[in-house]
Design a protein around this motif. Structure first.
Motif, PDB file in Angstrom:
ATOM      1  N   LYS A 213       0.811  -1.219   0.000  1.00  0.00           N
ATOM      2  CA  LYS A 213       0.000   0.000   0.000  1.00  0.00           C
ATOM      3  C   LYS A 213       0.850   1.278   0.000  1.00  0.00           C
ATOM      4  O   LYS A 213       0.604   2.189  -0.775  1.00  0.00           O
ATOM      5  CB  LYS A 213      -0.905  -0.062   1.236  1.00  0.00           C
ATOM      6  CG  LYS A 213      -1.799   1.111   1.489  1.00  0.00           C
ATOM      7  CD  LYS A 213      -2.830   0.690   2.538  1.00  0.00           C
ATOM      8  CE  LYS A 213      -2.962   1.566   3.745  1.00  0.00           C
ATOM      9  NZ  LYS A 213      -3.331   2.915   3.628  1.00  0.00           N
ATOM     10  N   SER A 214       1.893   1.288   0.840  1.00  0.00           N
ATOM     11  CA  SER A 214       2.677   2.528   0.955  1.00  0.00           C
ATOM     12  C   SER A 214       3.386   2.866  -0.355  1.00  0.00           C
ATOM     13  O   SER A 214       3.542   4.037  -0.691  1.00  0.00           O
ATOM     14  CB  SER A 214       3.670   2.445   2.116  1.00  0.00           C
ATOM     15  OG  SER A 214       4.532   1.374   1.919  1.00  0.00           O
ATOM     16  N   SER A 215       3.767   1.835  -1.134  1.00  0.00           N
ATOM     17  CA  SER A 215       4.404   2.099  -2.435  1.00  0.00           C
ATOM     18  C   SER A 215       3.400   2.693  -3.420  1.00  0.00           C
ATOM     19  O   SER A 215       3.734   3.580  -4.203  1.00  0.00           O
ATOM     20  CB  SER A 215       4.969   0.820  -3.034  1.00  0.00           C
ATOM     21  OG  SER A 215       5.899   0.256  -2.160  1.00  0.00           O
ATOM     22  N   TYR A 216       2.159   2.190  -3.374  1.00  0.00           N
ATOM     23  CA  TYR A 216       1.114   2.756  -4.238  1.00  0.00           C
ATOM     24  C   TYR A 216       0.794   4.197  -3.837  1.00  0.00           C
ATOM     25  O   TYR A 216       0.587   5.064  -4.679  1.00  0.00           O
ATOM     26  CB  TYR A 216      -0.165   1.916  -4.175  1.00  0.00           C
ATOM     27  CG  TYR A 216      -0.093   0.710  -5.060  1.00  0.00           C
ATOM     28  CD1 TYR A 216      -0.355   0.812  -6.422  1.00  0.00           C
ATOM     29  CD2 TYR A 216       0.277  -0.527  -4.552  1.00  0.00           C
ATOM     30  CE1 TYR A 216      -0.270  -0.282  -7.251  1.00  0.00           C
ATOM     31  CE2 TYR A 216       0.367  -1.636  -5.372  1.00  0.00           C
ATOM     32  CZ  TYR A 216       0.093  -1.507  -6.714  1.00  0.00           C
ATOM     33  OH  TYR A 216       0.189  -2.595  -7.534  1.00  0.00           O
ATOM     34  N   GLU A 217       0.742   4.434  -2.521  1.00  0.00           N
ATOM     35  CA  GLU A 217       0.433   5.782  -2.032  1.00  0.00           C
ATOM     36  C   GLU A 217       1.512   6.768  -2.468  1.00  0.00           C
ATOM     37  O   GLU A 217       1.215   7.887  -2.890  1.00  0.00           O
ATOM     38  CB  GLU A 217       0.303   5.751  -0.509  1.00  0.00           C
ATOM     39  CG  GLU A 217      -0.940   4.991  -0.069  1.00  0.00           C
ATOM     40  CD  GLU A 217      -0.986   4.653   1.405  1.00  0.00           C
ATOM     41  OE1 GLU A 217      -2.075   4.334   1.905  1.00  0.00           O
ATOM     42  OE2 GLU A 217       0.073   4.678   2.071  1.00  0.00           O
ATOM     43  N   GLU A 218       2.750   6.304  -2.405  1.00  0.00           N
ATOM     44  CA  GLU A 218       3.855   7.175  -2.833  1.00  0.00           C
ATOM     45  C   GLU A 218       3.771   7.463  -4.334  1.00  0.00           C
ATOM     46  O   GLU A 218       3.894   8.606  -4.767  1.00  0.00           O
ATOM     47  CB  GLU A 218       5.168   6.461  -2.534  1.00  0.00           C
ATOM     48  CG  GLU A 218       6.259   7.367  -2.028  1.00  0.00           C
ATOM     49  CD  GLU A 218       7.431   6.518  -1.554  1.00  0.00           C
ATOM     50  OE1 GLU A 218       8.384   6.377  -2.317  1.00  0.00           O
ATOM     51  OE2 GLU A 218       7.339   5.976  -0.428  1.00  0.00           O
ATOM     52  N   ALA A 219       3.529   6.410  -5.117  1.00  0.00           N
ATOM     53  CA  ALA A 219       3.491   6.562  -6.574  1.00  0.00           C
ATOM     54  C   ALA A 219       2.349   7.488  -6.996  1.00  0.00           C
ATOM     55  O   ALA A 219       2.554   8.439  -7.760  1.00  0.00           O
ATOM     56  CB  ALA A 219       3.350   5.199  -7.243  1.00  0.00           C
TER      57      ALA A 219
END
Ligand SMILES: *[C@@H]1O[C@H](CO)[C@@H](O)[C@H](O)[C@H]1NC(C)=O
Ligand SMILES: *[C@@H]1O[C@H](CO)[C@@H](O)[C@H](O)[C@H]1NC(C)=O
Length: 242
Positions: A213-219
């Motif tokens: 999730k955190s990688s998607y939020e960053e992207a």
């Protein structure tokens, strides 16, 4: 060549008005926040076509040429490689909060998307819940009732005697209610194995998404920051409000 550079410099250095179809809110009015929630929602509805004069691209569908998501620490031990991603549904956001703190220079936005549909070509190779799998082909991920909570930190600067904002930092938190996945051509099209892995993805969708999730939020935080900055670079602060 020199002429071209000069023209593009001119295009960005000129201040533009907001499109006439965008609603403006009185910055010092009593209901600035309520007015802004409606104005932003109304503007976003229009982005099924580009609005070139203020640098805004189409966001429905939003096109992401490529994206790589690093392996998670839990069930998703594989790098997620995506190409030609299209996301449908961003123009249908229902905004519930728009707070602009002029002193702190922060913008806080809460928005609910009834449905976001991600279509893409994927390339995966690794393990999902310790099951080895690999595949590449078309896929789709559907997020139902997904909330996005945005925070943008702004900085003010002067260009050509006018003041502008730019976003210097962002934070995005995503909260989906329901997630569905479908990856075609897993194991080079072995239907039985492919169906089994798709089942594993869908039975554990919350855990799978939670792991990365955190990688998607960053992207996606960065994608929306870039879009917001394109507008802010063209419309000076006084022209953003009434
Ligand atoms: C501002 O909002 C309040 C409460 O929602 C409402 O009663 C009032 O009529 C609004 N005023 C204006 C100027 O829109
Ligand atoms: C998947 O990764 C494994 C281990 O790194 C490797 O041996 C294998 O060849 C890869 N398979 C494909 C189809 O890329």
């Amino acid at each position: 060549m020199r002429l071209l550079i000069w023209f593009s410099f001119l295009a960005i250095s000129l201040s533009h008005e907001l499109p006439s179809t965008f609603q403006k809110c009185p910055r010092k009015g009593p209901n600035f926040s309520q007015c802004s929630v409606k104005a932003v929602e109304n503007a976003v509805r229009q982005l099924t076509r580009p609005i070139k004069e203020v640098g805004l691209p189409v966001i429905d569908p939003l096109e992401v040429p490529s994206m790589t998501i690093a392996p998670g620490n839990g069930p998703t031990k594989f790098q997620q490689n995506y190409k030609n991603m299209k996301v449908w549904g961003y123009s249908k956001g229902q905004f519930s909060k728009f707070d602009f703190d002029f002193g702190q220079k922060t913008v806080t936005l809460d928005v609910l998307f009834p449905e976001l549909v991600f279509e893409f070509e994927y390339d995966f190779n690794g393990t999902i819940l310790v099951l080895p799998f690999q595949g590449h082909g078309p896929g789709v991920a559907i997020f139902e009732k997904i909330k996005y909570f945005f925070d943008f930190w702004l900085e003010e600067y002067t260009r050509g005697g006018r003041k502008y904002y730019r976003v210097v930092r962002n934070r995005l938190v995503m909260e989906p209610e329901l997630i569905k996945f479908k990856f075609d051509n897993l194991f080079n099209g072995d239907k039985e194995l492919g169906d089994k892995i798709n089942q594993v993805f869908n039975d554990n969708s919350k855990e799978v998404f939670g792991d990365v999730k955190s990688s998607y939020e960053e992207a996606f935080g960065q994608i929306f920051t870039n879009i917001f900055n394109r507008l802010l670079a063209r419309v000076s602060i006084v022209d953003l409000f009434e």
